[in-house]
Structures are given as structure tokens and as C-alpha cells.
Design a protein around this motif. Structure first.
Motif, mmCIF file in Angstrom:
data_model
loop_
_atom_site.group_PDB
_atom_site.id
_atom_site.type_symbol
_atom_site.label_atom_id
_atom_site.label_comp_id
_atom_site.label_asym_id
_atom_site.label_seq_id
_atom_site.Cartn_x
_atom_site.Cartn_y
_atom_site.Cartn_z
ATOM 1 N N GLU A 156 31.569 -23.236 7.322
ATOM 2 C CA GLU A 156 31.643 -23.061 8.767
ATOM 3 C C GLU A 156 30.901 -21.804 9.210
ATOM 4 O O GLU A 156 30.292 -21.780 10.280
ATOM 5 C CB GLU A 156 33.101 -23.020 9.232
ATOM 6 N N ALA A 157 30.945 -20.770 8.389
ATOM 7 C CA ALA A 157 30.176 -19.562 8.708
ATOM 8 C C ALA A 157 28.677 -19.818 8.594
ATOM 9 O O ALA A 157 27.871 -19.151 9.257
ATOM 10 C CB ALA A 157 30.585 -18.424 7.778
ATOM 11 N N ALA A 158 28.292 -20.781 7.770
ATOM 12 C CA ALA A 158 26.870 -21.080 7.584
ATOM 13 C C ALA A 158 26.259 -21.799 8.781
ATOM 14 O O ALA A 158 25.072 -21.602 9.091
ATOM 15 C CB ALA A 158 26.688 -21.923 6.324
ATOM 16 N N ARG A 159 27.047 -22.614 9.446
ATOM 17 C CA ARG A 159 26.477 -23.467 10.503
ATOM 18 C C ARG A 159 25.768 -22.663 11.595
ATOM 19 O O ARG A 159 24.617 -22.975 11.941
ATOM 20 C CB ARG A 159 27.571 -24.359 11.100
ATOM 21 N N PRO A 160 26.385 -21.631 12.167
ATOM 22 C CA PRO A 160 25.665 -20.894 13.221
ATOM 23 C C PRO A 160 24.514 -20.042 12.705
ATOM 24 O O PRO A 160 23.717 -19.541 13.514
ATOM 25 C CB PRO A 160 26.764 -20.017 13.836
ATOM 26 N N LEU A 161 24.412 -19.866 11.384
ATOM 27 C CA LEU A 161 23.310 -19.069 10.828
ATOM 28 C C LEU A 161 22.029 -19.877 10.665
ATOM 29 O O LEU A 161 20.954 -19.302 10.474
ATOM 30 C CB LEU A 161 23.712 -18.491 9.461
ATOM 31 N N MET A 162 22.137 -21.199 10.723
ATOM 32 C CA MET A 162 20.963 -22.045 10.528
ATOM 33 C C MET A 162 20.057 -21.979 11.758
ATOM 34 O O MET A 162 20.511 -21.999 12.898
ATOM 35 C CB MET A 162 21.382 -23.489 10.271
ATOM 36 N N SER A 163 18.772 -21.885 11.479
ATOM 37 C CA SER A 163 17.765 -21.858 12.546
ATOM 38 C C SER A 163 16.461 -22.353 11.957
ATOM 39 O O SER A 163 16.373 -22.658 10.765
ATOM 40 C CB SER A 163 17.590 -20.433 13.086
ATOM 41 N N GLY A 164 15.435 -22.416 12.780
ATOM 42 C CA GLY A 164 14.129 -22.852 12.303
ATOM 43 C C GLY A 164 13.521 -21.922 11.280
ATOM 44 O O GLY A 164 12.634 -22.316 10.530
ATOM 45 N N HIS A 165 14.005 -20.680 11.260
ATOM 46 C CA HIS A 165 13.480 -19.720 10.284
ATOM 47 C C HIS A 165 14.139 -19.859 8.915
ATOM 48 O O HIS A 165 13.614 -19.335 7.929
ATOM 49 C CB HIS A 165 13.673 -18.288 10.795
ATOM 50 N N VAL A 166 15.295 -20.519 8.837
ATOM 51 C CA VAL A 166 16.008 -20.671 7.570
ATOM 52 C C VAL A 166 15.413 -21.861 6.823
ATOM 53 O O VAL A 166 15.549 -23.005 7.236
ATOM 54 C CB VAL A 166 17.516 -20.875 7.799
ATOM 55 N N LYS A 167 14.772 -21.575 5.702
ATOM 56 C CA LYS A 167 14.076 -22.612 4.937
ATOM 57 C C LYS A 167 14.905 -23.145 3.779
ATOM 58 O O LYS A 167 14.565 -24.192 3.217
ATOM 59 C CB LYS A 167 12.748 -22.055 4.398
ATOM 60 N N ALA A 168 15.967 -22.447 3.404
ATOM 61 C CA ALA A 168 16.772 -22.917 2.275
ATOM 62 C C ALA A 168 18.144 -22.265 2.303
ATOM 63 O O ALA A 168 18.324 -21.152 2.821
ATOM 64 C CB ALA A 168 16.093 -22.613 0.942
ATOM 65 N N ILE A 169 19.103 -22.989 1.742
ATOM 66 C CA ILE A 169 20.412 -22.442 1.391
ATOM 67 C C ILE A 169 20.442 -22.352 -0.130
ATOM 68 O O ILE A 169 20.056 -23.312 -0.818
ATOM 69 C CB ILE A 169 21.546 -23.350 1.888
ATOM 70 N N VAL A 170 20.870 -21.227 -0.664
ATOM 71 C CA VAL A 170 20.884 -21.007 -2.114
ATOM 72 C C VAL A 170 22.326 -20.954 -2.593
ATOM 73 O O VAL A 170 23.137 -20.165 -2.089
ATOM 74 C CB VAL A 170 20.149 -19.705 -2.490
ATOM 75 N N LEU A 171 22.657 -21.794 -3.568
ATOM 76 C CA LEU A 171 23.974 -21.783 -4.191
ATOM 77 C C LEU A 171 23.816 -21.648 -5.700
ATOM 78 O O LEU A 171 22.883 -22.214 -6.278
ATOM 79 C CB LEU A 171 24.740 -23.079 -3.890
ATOM 80 N N ILE A 172 24.724 -20.909 -6.330
ATOM 81 C CA ILE A 172 24.808 -20.825 -7.789
ATOM 82 C C ILE A 172 26.202 -21.292 -8.191
ATOM 83 O O ILE A 172 27.198 -20.730 -7.732
ATOM 84 C CB ILE A 172 24.602 -19.390 -8.310
ATOM 85 N N THR A 173 26.278 -22.299 -9.033
ATOM 86 C CA THR A 173 27.577 -22.780 -9.511
ATOM 87 C C THR A 173 27.463 -23.269 -10.945
ATOM 88 O O THR A 173 26.551 -24.035 -11.247
ATOM 89 C CB THR A 173 28.138 -23.884 -8.585
ATOM 90 N N PRO A 174 28.371 -22.800 -11.843
ATOM 91 C CA PRO A 174 29.293 -21.683 -11.670
ATOM 92 C C PRO A 174 28.532 -20.419 -11.255
ATOM 93 O O PRO A 174 27.397 -20.211 -11.677
ATOM 94 C CB PRO A 174 29.931 -21.528 -13.040
#
Length: 410
Positions: A156-174
Motif C-alpha cells: 500500500e505504501a508502494a502504490r502512491p510512489l509509482m509514477s512514470g519515472h519509476v522503471k522497476a520495483i526491486v524485491l529480494i526474497t529471501p
């Protein structure tokens, strides 16, 4: 005019090298030898059977010493495609796979195909510092994404951070540094969020061989359209102890790999051939050995989880893969505390300030147990327990005579 790039000037120096300097030239008491809990990679060599095969390759296979195809040895790409397809329940073709000079290079190559200076990516905090360093090096904005109390990134915190400038979301798991194993549903939600905004999901699964779950960590490859959003990263450094042979992998669309090929040819030409051959042999012959390594890591995870529970004021925030991420109770910053631990308790750990720009980082420590068995972890926890009884706590009144600072005791 400065002859240095302002991007590289603004990049934080390598944190692991900084920590190594804390112990450089120091001697430790015979009854309290150094316990190194800073290493996020195995220090033991590959298993003997693999080393024997590598020696044979070096002596008897001349192509081991030559450049290989830029995107990797065809046999290794095909082996990964087949095994990953079976493991994740999807369809991955050899043309979707490239071999890189370690997983860090896979991340750099992926980002090179996505973003230019002024663009941005979302990085969960605490972050893996090499990801942040590369963003700073090339002028890409790393937007901090907060995590919840279980160290899972907050969708939910990620949703308002998305914009045309955001080209990727990075996750590491584990996760590195927290050890958190992200739920499959959360990973799918982030993939959907990235897709909705025309961005990519870069999913780093360097530590997937040590995931405690028996089920698939996610089902993204089962989606026929996975190539439109997913960039999967992997490392052979952990599973087969090939850290010095720099062998990683990236799985994404053939169209993106054509761009990765340009990056690879400009930077390293190809991943080291010996490491690639070793990874292929390991995939074909070391399944049982890796399963044993996983069982040992899970045993260490259990030992440190139980041990931290008996330390007053300490809070375990996350544990998994090679890591326990903890909140310490002391009235000093974690970067000061970690240097103090070297001098007072012969323990080397990394402070949360290396993983987070937030104030919480000053209260957090990453404990890496890849190279400490349960007995060694027990000794480390005993030393922390002794310190816990005499260091001033954040929730306690200040001492009349302040404790010596780490600088004073160095």
C-alpha cells in the motif's frame, strides 16, 4: 573542473570493505577469538567433488580459458531453463536465460536496460547496499519503500510512489539483509503493480536455495505473460560456494537479453567460463549436497532465533537465508555499537546504517550466520548477553559516568 563523476563521488564506499578495516591489524585474545558474523557469503571452498571437476576442466578442457558466448554457455542456459521451469511450474526457454559475472552484474545489466539518469526504482528499506550503490553510480533515484513489522515491503505504501519515472520495483526474497521470505501473494501483488504502471519487477532470488518453505516461493513463471514484467536474478555463489568465480543468472525476455548482451560485451564480455562449467556440473550432480547445506542453514536459523529470544531488550525483526536482522537495545548508534563489539567482544557484524537511510537503521544490526555453526552462534550470543547486562539501554536513565566510546577504546 573536477575530473571525477559526481555520481561516483556521491556513492557510498563499499560497506564490507569498511567493516574489514575495523579488524585490520587487530589481534584478539586467545580465549575470545574473532567471530565474524558480517559475511553474507560462504568462506569455505566448493565441495571437494566440485573442486576436483574444476581442476580437471582447467587442465583438460582448453576452452575453459577462452572467451565464451556473451550471454553464457548454451548448455548452462538450457539446464537452468529446464530446472527452473520444473521448480516454478512455468515455461522458461534457454533463450530467456543469460549468465552474468555474478548476481550483482545481473542487477546492473537489468537496470541498464530499464533506466537512465533521472529515472527511479523502488527499493525496500532496509535495502541491499550494492543495489543502492549501483543506483547512485549511474544517477538513478532509489526511492525507499518502507517495510512492515514482519519486514515485508508495504504494497500500500508502494502504490502512491509509482509514477512514470519509476522503471522497476526491486524485491529480494529471501531478503538480504532481513532474511524475510516474502509471501507468494505479496510477490504477485508487486508484479501486478509493476505491470499496471508499465514498470518491471526485478526479483532477486540469490538465496532461494535456503528458503524454509517447501512450496514454490511464487507462481510468476506460471503466467504466460511473465516476460512482460519479470526480471529474475540468481547467484551460484551461495549454492555451490562459487563466490570468487562470479557466476550469476538473469531470466527475462529474449528482447531484453539482446540489450543485456550489449551491456555484458561492454563490461565483462562474458561470465568466467570456469565458473559457468562448475555451475553446470553442480546443477547436475550436487542436488543432495545443496539440500544438506539448506538443512544446516535452517538449523542455524533456529539456533539464533532461540538464542536472541533470551537476550533482554533485543528484538528479532527477521530471520532467514543467511541472516538475522535485529534491533539492539543500547543507547548508542548501531554503527558505533558494531565497532564497539569488535573491540569489546571480538564480534564483527554490520550496522543497520549500512542498509537504511532511516533513523531505525541506527537501532538495527545484521547478523550473518553463513559461516557460524550453532556452537559458534551460541558463543556469540553469550558475549552479547554479557554486554547486555552492562551497556546503557535506550530506555534506561543515563549513567553518571559515560561508557567509553568506541573511538576511545580503539
Amino acid at each position: 573542473m573536477s575530473p571525477f563523476s559526481p555520481f561516483i563521488r556521491a556513492t557510498t564506499p563499499p560497506p564490507v570493505m569498511e567493516a574489514r578495516r575495523w579488524i585490520q591489524g587487530k589481534t584478539f585474545p586467545a580465549d575470545r577469538p574473532l567471530i565474524n558474523l558480517s559475511q553474507a557469503a560462504p568462506i569455505d571452498p566448493p565441495p571437494e567433488a566440485l573442486r576436483a571437476q574444476m581442476a580437471r576442466m582447467v587442465v583438460n578442457e582448453p576452452d575453459t580459458h577462452l572467451y565464451g558466448p556473451v550471454l553464457g554457455l548454451p548448455a548452462l542456459r538450457a539446464e537452468i531453463a529446464g530446472r527452473w521451469s520444473a521448480a516454478y511450474g512455468g515455461e522458461i526457454e534457454p533463450a530467456d536465460v543469460a549468465i552474468t559475472g555474478g548476481c550483482n552484474m545481473a542487477f546492473c545489466a537489468a537496470l541498464a536496460t530499464l533506466a537512465i539518469p533521472g529515472d527511479a526504482i523502488l527499493l525496500p528499506v532496509p535495502w541491499y547496499f550494492n543495489h543502492k550503490m549501483w543506483c547512485d553510480t549511474v544517477g538513478i533515484d532509489a526511492i525507499p519503500l518502507p517495510c512492515d513489522a514482519r519486514m515485508n515491503p508495504d504494497i500500500e505504501a508502494a502504490r502512491p510512489l509509482m509514477s512514470g519515472h519509476v522503471k522497476a520495483i526491486v524485491l529480494i526474497t529471501p531478503n538480504n539483509p532481513t532474511g524475510a521470505e516474502y509471501p507468494a501473494g505479496l510477490v504477485a501483488a508487486f508484479a501486478a503493480l509493476a505491470r499496471a504502471h508499465g514498470a518491471a519487477l526485478i526479483l532477486d532470488e540469490t538465496y532461494r536455495d535456503f528458503d524454509s518453505r517447501e512450496t514454490r516461493p511464487h507462481n510468476l513463471f506460471a503466467d504466460p505473460g511473465w516476460r512482460d514484467v519479470l526480471i529474475h536474478l540468481y547467484s551460484f555463489s551461495k549454492a555451490f560456494r562459487l563466490t570468487g568465480h562470479r557466476t550469476g543468472a538473469i531470466i527475462t525476455s529474449p528482447e531484453r537479453l539482446a540489450e543485456v548482451e550489449k551491456f555484458m560485451d561492454s563490461v565483462a564480455i562474458c561470465a568466467p567460463t570456469l565458473g559457468q562449467k562448475a555451475a553446470l556440473w553442480g546443477l547436475r550432480h550436487l542436488g543432495d549436497w545443496v539440500a544438506g547445506e539448506r538443512a544446516e542453514i535452517l538449523r542455524r536459523r533456529e539456533a539464533i532465533t532461540r538464542g536472541l529470544a533470551r537476550l533482554p531488550g533485543w528484538k528479532l525483526l527477521g530471520a532467514g537465508a543467511y541472516f538475522a536482522y535485529v534491533e539492539h537495545p543500547f543507547a548508542m548508534r548501531s554503527d558505533e555499537l558494531c565497532r564497539f563489539l569488535v573491540d569489546e567482544q571480538s564480534i564483527l557484524t554490520l550496522p543497520g546504517t549500512m542498509f537504511s537511510p532511516d533513523p531505525e537503521g541506527a537501532r538495527q544490526i545484521r547478523i550473518a550466520f553463513a559461516n557460524a555453526d550453532p556452537d559458534g552462534l551460541g558463543r556469540a550470543l553469550d558475549r552479547l548477553a554479557e554486554l547486555t547486562h552492562r551497556l546503557p539501554r535506550r530506555d534506561a536513565p543515563p549513567l553518571a559516568t559515560p561508557l567509553a566510546s568506541p573511538e576511545a577504546s580503539a
